[in-house]
Design a protein around this motif. Structure first.
Motif, PDB file in Angstrom:
ATOM      1  N   ARG A   1       0.852  -1.214   0.000  1.00  0.00           N
ATOM      2  CA  ARG A   1       0.000   0.000   0.000  1.00  0.00           C
ATOM      3  C   ARG A   1       0.877   1.249   0.000  1.00  0.00           C
ATOM      4  NH1 ARG A   1      -3.126  -3.169   3.467  1.00  0.00           N
ATOM      5  NH2 ARG A   1      -2.174  -2.230   5.309  1.00  0.00           N
ATOM      6  N   GLU A   2       1.903   1.249   0.852  1.00  0.00           N
ATOM      7  CA  GLU A   2       2.814   2.403   0.897  1.00  0.00           C
ATOM      8  C   GLU A   2       3.484   2.601  -0.453  1.00  0.00           C
ATOM      9  OE1 GLU A   2       5.698   2.657   4.075  1.00  0.00           O
ATOM     10  OE2 GLU A   2       4.247   1.868   5.510  1.00  0.00           O
ATOM     11  N   LYS A   3       3.917   1.472  -1.045  1.00  0.00           N
ATOM     12  CA  LYS A   3       4.576   1.556  -2.355  1.00  0.00           C
ATOM     13  C   LYS A   3       3.619   2.130  -3.383  1.00  0.00           C
ATOM     14  CE  LYS A   3       6.836  -1.211  -5.895  1.00  0.00           C
ATOM     15  NZ  LYS A   3       6.082  -0.756  -6.997  1.00  0.00           N
ATOM     16  N   GLU A   4       2.357   1.675  -3.376  1.00  0.00           N
ATOM     17  CA  GLU A   4       1.374   2.198  -4.321  1.00  0.00           C
ATOM     18  C   GLU A   4       1.129   3.685  -4.083  1.00  0.00           C
ATOM     19  OE1 GLU A   4      -2.079  -0.290  -4.002  1.00  0.00           O
ATOM     20  OE2 GLU A   4      -1.054  -2.015  -4.888  1.00  0.00           O
ATOM     21  N   GLU A   5       1.043   4.083  -2.808  1.00  0.00           N
ATOM     22  CA  GLU A   5       0.860   5.503  -2.484  1.00  0.00           C
ATOM     23  C   GLU A   5       2.068   6.303  -2.956  1.00  0.00           C
ATOM     24  OE1 GLU A   5       0.053   5.987   1.680  1.00  0.00           O
ATOM     25  OE2 GLU A   5      -1.815   4.846   1.581  1.00  0.00           O
ATOM     26  N   VAL A   6       3.264   5.763  -2.675  1.00  0.00           N
ATOM     27  CA  VAL A   6       4.480   6.462  -3.094  1.00  0.00           C
ATOM     28  C   VAL A   6       4.532   6.528  -4.622  1.00  0.00           C
ATOM     29  CG1 VAL A   6       7.003   6.287  -3.164  1.00  0.00           C
ATOM     30  CG2 VAL A   6       5.798   5.966  -1.006  1.00  0.00           C
ATOM     31  N   ASP A   7       4.163   5.411  -5.284  1.00  0.00           N
ATOM     32  CA  ASP A   7       4.134   5.431  -6.751  1.00  0.00           C
ATOM     33  C   ASP A   7       3.134   6.460  -7.268  1.00  0.00           C
ATOM     34  OD1 ASP A   7       6.049   3.467  -6.932  1.00  0.00           O
ATOM     35  OD2 ASP A   7       4.632   1.818  -7.321  1.00  0.00           O
TER      36      ASP A   7
ATOM     37  N   GLN B   1       2.086   9.152  -5.628  1.00  0.00           N
ATOM     38  CA  GLN B   1       2.655  10.473  -5.342  1.00  0.00           C
ATOM     39  C   GLN B   1       3.753  10.801  -6.347  1.00  0.00           C
ATOM     40  OE1 GLN B   1       3.962  10.368  -1.275  1.00  0.00           O
ATOM     41  NE2 GLN B   1       1.929  10.784  -0.437  1.00  0.00           N
ATOM     42  N   LEU B   2       4.560   9.766  -6.674  1.00  0.00           N
ATOM     43  CA  LEU B   2       5.636   9.977  -7.640  1.00  0.00           C
ATOM     44  C   LEU B   2       5.058  10.383  -8.992  1.00  0.00           C
ATOM     45  CD1 LEU B   2       8.627   9.814  -8.415  1.00  0.00           C
ATOM     46  CD2 LEU B   2       8.254   7.400  -8.974  1.00  0.00           C
ATOM     47  N   ARG B   3       4.003   9.691  -9.459  1.00  0.00           N
ATOM     48  CA  ARG B   3       3.378  10.039 -10.736  1.00  0.00           C
ATOM     49  C   ARG B   3       2.808  11.463 -10.669  1.00  0.00           C
ATOM     50  NH1 ARG B   3       1.855   4.602 -10.440  1.00  0.00           N
ATOM     51  NH2 ARG B   3      -0.159   5.102  -9.529  1.00  0.00           N
TER      52      ARG B   3
ATOM     53  N   ILE C   1       3.536  17.212 -12.021  1.00  0.00           N
ATOM     54  CA  ILE C   1       3.780  18.604 -11.601  1.00  0.00           C
ATOM     55  C   ILE C   1       5.116  19.086 -12.150  1.00  0.00           C
ATOM     56  CG2 ILE C   1       4.262  20.060  -9.593  1.00  0.00           C
ATOM     57  CD1 ILE C   1       2.151  18.432  -8.060  1.00  0.00           C
ATOM     58  N   VAL C   2       6.144  18.219 -12.039  1.00  0.00           N
ATOM     59  CA  VAL C   2       7.465  18.596 -12.548  1.00  0.00           C
ATOM     60  C   VAL C   2       7.396  18.832 -14.055  1.00  0.00           C
ATOM     61  CG1 VAL C   2       9.799  17.711 -12.979  1.00  0.00           C
ATOM     62  CG2 VAL C   2       8.797  17.512 -10.704  1.00  0.00           C
ATOM     63  N   ASN C   3       6.695  17.947 -14.776  1.00  0.00           N
ATOM     64  CA  ASN C   3       6.555  18.128 -16.225  1.00  0.00           C
ATOM     65  C   ASN C   3       5.830  19.431 -16.546  1.00  0.00           C
ATOM     66  OD1 ASN C   3       7.951  15.819 -16.926  1.00  0.00           O
ATOM     67  ND2 ASN C   3       6.118  14.529 -16.954  1.00  0.00           N
ATOM     68  N   GLU C   4       4.774  19.738 -15.788  1.00  0.00           N
ATOM     69  CA  GLU C   4       4.065  21.008 -15.990  1.00  0.00           C
ATOM     70  C   GLU C   4       5.000  22.178 -15.750  1.00  0.00           C
ATOM     71  OE1 GLU C   4       0.493  21.336 -13.659  1.00  0.00           O
ATOM     72  OE2 GLU C   4      -0.362  19.493 -14.476  1.00  0.00           O
ATOM     73  N   HIS C   5       5.796  22.081 -14.677  1.00  0.00           N
ATOM     74  CA  HIS C   5       6.743  23.162 -14.376  1.00  0.00           C
ATOM     75  C   HIS C   5       7.802  23.272 -15.469  1.00  0.00           C
ATOM     76  CE1 HIS C   5       5.250  24.514 -10.517  1.00  0.00           C
ATOM     77  NE2 HIS C   5       5.138  23.257 -10.104  1.00  0.00           N
TER      78      HIS C   5
END
Length: 167
Positions: free
Chosen positions: A41-47, A49-51, A56-60
């Motif tokens: 679950r943590e990995k999925e949440e982190v994944d 959040q990463l996506r 956000i980084v791509n938008e920036h």
């Protein structure tokens, strides 16, 4: 209870007649499974959040690229405006210099005309003075002649009177 890989490696089970205690093994496996599920679950949440952060980084990055392009366009436009303004200023200065030269030439020509006029007036004044002197000389001569004529008339008058009285 949080399990670490070391905990799993060090875990020991009590020996029984036919091997490990099945309840203890099941309990441990349940704990490992629960821990693994939590990690997934943590990995999925982190994944997730990463996506999200990658979006956000791509938008920036896109915004940064747009801003860079906008800045470059603004700088180029600014340079073009400065160049155009500089050229217009040079043109205005050249026109002003030409107009100034023309005005100076006109003023110099007018000054020469005024000087010629002054010289002509001085010549006319000298000629007029000479003419006035000649007229004064003639009038003086005429006055002298008239005085002589009056004196002669007076003398003739007196002679006649004397002749008339003596007769």
């Amino acid at each position: 209870m949080k399990l670490t890989p070391t905990d799993i490696q060090r875990q020991s089970f009590s020996a029984r007649f036919r091997g490990f205690d099945p309840d203890e093994v099941r309990a441990f496996l349940a704990a490992v499974a629960e821990e693994m599920a939590g990690l997934q679950r943590e990995k999925e949440e982190v994944d997730q959040q990463l996506r999200h952060l990658e979006l956000i980084v791509n938008e920036h990055r896109e915004r940064e690229a747009i801003l860079k392009n906008t800045l470059l366009t603004a700088q180029k436009l600014s340079e073009d405006i400065r160049s155009t303004a500089r050229k217009e200023a040079e043109t205005v200065v050249k026109q002003a210099e030409l107009q100034g030269d023309r005005l100076l030439e006109l003023a110099q020509n007018r000054a020469h005309e005024v000087e010629r006029g002054i010289l002509d007036l001085r010549g006319n004044r000298t000629a007029l003075r000479t003419d006035v002197r000649a007229i004064v000389t003639r009038l003086t001569h005429l006055l002298d002649l008239q005085e002589e004529a009056e004196v002669e008339d007076n003398l003739r008058f007196l002679k006649r009177r004397e002749e008339a009285s003596g007769q």
